[in-house]
Design a protein around this motif. Structure first.
Motif, mmCIF file in Angstrom:
data_model
loop_
_atom_site.group_PDB
_atom_site.id
_atom_site.type_symbol
_atom_site.label_atom_id
_atom_site.label_comp_id
_atom_site.label_asym_id
_atom_site.label_seq_id
_atom_site.Cartn_x
_atom_site.Cartn_y
_atom_site.Cartn_z
ATOM 1 N N LEU A 61 0.926 -1.274 0.017
ATOM 2 C CA LEU A 61 0.087 -0.043 -0.061
ATOM 3 C C LEU A 61 0.925 1.100 -0.073
ATOM 4 N N THR A 62 0.442 2.317 -0.617
ATOM 5 C CA THR A 62 1.181 3.480 -0.833
ATOM 6 C C THR A 62 0.248 4.568 0.075
ATOM 7 N N LEU A 63 0.684 5.101 1.097
ATOM 8 C CA LEU A 63 -0.062 6.185 1.698
ATOM 9 C C LEU A 63 0.606 7.730 1.496
ATOM 10 N N THR A 64 -0.071 8.452 1.015
ATOM 11 C CA THR A 64 0.208 9.719 0.509
ATOM 12 C C THR A 64 -0.476 10.733 0.960
ATOM 13 N N PRO A 65 0.380 11.685 1.672
ATOM 14 C CA PRO A 65 -0.246 12.803 2.249
ATOM 15 C C PRO A 65 -1.146 13.714 1.269
ATOM 16 N N ASP A 66 -2.349 14.093 1.944
ATOM 17 C CA ASP A 66 -3.439 14.494 0.994
ATOM 18 C C ASP A 66 -4.512 15.545 1.763
ATOM 19 N N ASP A 67 -3.991 16.897 1.718
ATOM 20 C CA ASP A 67 -5.246 17.734 2.087
ATOM 21 C C ASP A 67 -5.497 17.268 3.698
ATOM 22 N N GLY A 68 -4.421 17.340 4.397
ATOM 23 C CA GLY A 68 -4.274 17.153 5.980
ATOM 24 C C GLY A 68 -4.535 15.654 6.459
ATOM 25 N N GLY A 69 -4.966 14.865 5.364
ATOM 26 C CA GLY A 69 -4.899 13.593 5.877
ATOM 27 C C GLY A 69 -4.236 12.759 4.791
ATOM 28 N N TYR A 70 -4.580 11.557 4.467
ATOM 29 C CA TYR A 70 -3.684 10.540 3.767
ATOM 30 C C TYR A 70 -4.831 10.052 2.688
ATOM 31 N N THR A 71 -4.237 9.638 1.456
ATOM 32 C CA THR A 71 -4.988 8.633 0.630
ATOM 33 C C THR A 71 -4.038 7.247 0.381
ATOM 34 N N VAL A 72 -4.826 6.134 0.619
ATOM 35 C CA VAL A 72 -4.191 4.898 0.534
ATOM 36 C C VAL A 72 -4.573 4.526 -0.879
ATOM 37 N N SER A 73 -3.440 4.009 -1.491
ATOM 38 C CA SER A 73 -3.556 3.333 -2.906
ATOM 39 C C SER A 73 -3.156 2.123 -2.771
ATOM 40 N N PHE A 74 -3.879 1.312 -3.684
ATOM 41 C CA PHE A 74 -3.442 -0.148 -3.765
ATOM 42 C C PHE A 74 -3.017 -0.258 -5.195
ATOM 43 N N PRO A 75 -2.007 -1.230 -5.316
ATOM 44 C CA PRO A 75 -1.352 -1.545 -6.641
ATOM 45 C C PRO A 75 -2.254 -1.527 -8.045
ATOM 46 N N ASP A 76 -3.601 -1.892 -7.682
ATOM 47 C CA ASP A 76 -4.516 -2.073 -8.869
ATOM 48 C C ASP A 76 -5.214 -0.750 -9.343
ATOM 49 N N GLY A 77 -4.718 0.489 -8.347
ATOM 50 C CA GLY A 77 -5.195 1.672 -8.771
ATOM 51 C C GLY A 77 -6.569 2.119 -7.998
ATOM 52 N N THR A 78 -7.022 1.021 -7.154
ATOM 53 C CA THR A 78 -7.991 1.493 -5.894
ATOM 54 C C THR A 78 -7.454 2.580 -5.038
ATOM 55 N N ARG A 79 -8.176 3.574 -4.611
ATOM 56 C CA ARG A 79 -7.693 4.349 -3.642
ATOM 57 C C ARG A 79 -8.970 4.580 -2.711
ATOM 58 N N TRP A 80 -8.466 4.973 -1.408
ATOM 59 C CA TRP A 80 -9.362 5.238 -0.457
ATOM 60 C C TRP A 80 -8.765 6.383 0.221
ATOM 61 N N GLY A 81 -9.753 7.608 -0.015
ATOM 62 C CA GLY A 81 -9.490 8.904 0.541
ATOM 63 C C GLY A 81 -9.671 9.993 -0.514
ATOM 64 N N PRO A 82 -9.144 11.060 0.237
ATOM 65 C CA PRO A 82 -8.311 11.411 1.361
ATOM 66 C C PRO A 82 -9.059 11.109 2.555
ATOM 67 N N LEU A 83 -8.347 10.399 3.651
ATOM 68 C CA LEU A 83 -8.968 10.181 4.862
ATOM 69 C C LEU A 83 -8.289 11.294 5.855
ATOM 70 N N ALA A 84 -9.384 12.001 6.368
ATOM 71 C CA ALA A 84 -9.005 13.101 7.053
ATOM 72 C C ALA A 84 -8.765 12.397 8.731
ATOM 73 N N ARG A 85 -8.049 13.380 9.487
ATOM 74 C CA ARG A 85 -7.935 13.072 10.996
ATOM 75 C C ARG A 85 -9.163 13.318 11.579
ATOM 76 N N CYS A 86 -9.281 12.187 12.625
ATOM 77 C CA CYS A 86 -10.598 12.313 13.485
ATOM 78 C C CYS A 86 -10.401 13.521 14.330
ATOM 79 N N ARG A 87 -11.898 13.807 14.591
ATOM 80 C CA ARG A 87 -12.194 15.103 15.401
ATOM 81 C C ARG A 87 -13.026 14.531 16.609
ATOM 82 N N LYS A 88 -12.420 15.082 17.641
ATOM 83 C CA LYS A 88 -13.324 14.675 18.876
ATOM 84 C C LYS A 88 -14.392 15.898 19.190
#
Length: 88
Positions: A61-88
């Motif tokens: 997996l590749t985790l790329t900083p993206d707009d204050g969070g991260y995008t998780v990328s898979f080898p097949d091109g699937t992407r999750w994100g950008p995943l923002a930081r949790c807020r309390k």
């Protein structure tokens, strides 16, 4: 909040990225071994299991900083994100 309690409150769409891995409503990817920096991203081996699956699938997996969070990328091109930081 899932990150504190482990309870998703029945949400169909949620993501939790932490130092152990990435959890979604239907899958879990556990990080394995040491991560390495590649450019501005972090690459890490992971074993991912989908809901109902018995055997985990290995990925890099590749985790790329993206707009204050991260995008998780898979080898097949699937992407999750950008995943923002949790807020309390």
């Amino acid at each position: 909040m899932y990150s504190e309690t482990g309870e998703s409150s029945g949400a169909d769409v949620f993501f939790l990225l932490n130092k152990e891995g990435v959890t979604t409503a239907a899958s879990y990817c556990e990080f394995k071994g040491e991560a390495r920096k590649v450019g501005g991203a972090t690459v890490v081996a992971a074993e991912c299991s989908d809901e109902g699956s018995e055997e985990p699938t290995p990925y890099e997996l590749t985790l790329t900083p993206d707009d204050g969070g991260y995008t998780v990328s898979f080898p097949d091109g699937t992407r999750w994100g950008p995943l923002a930081r949790c807020r309390k």
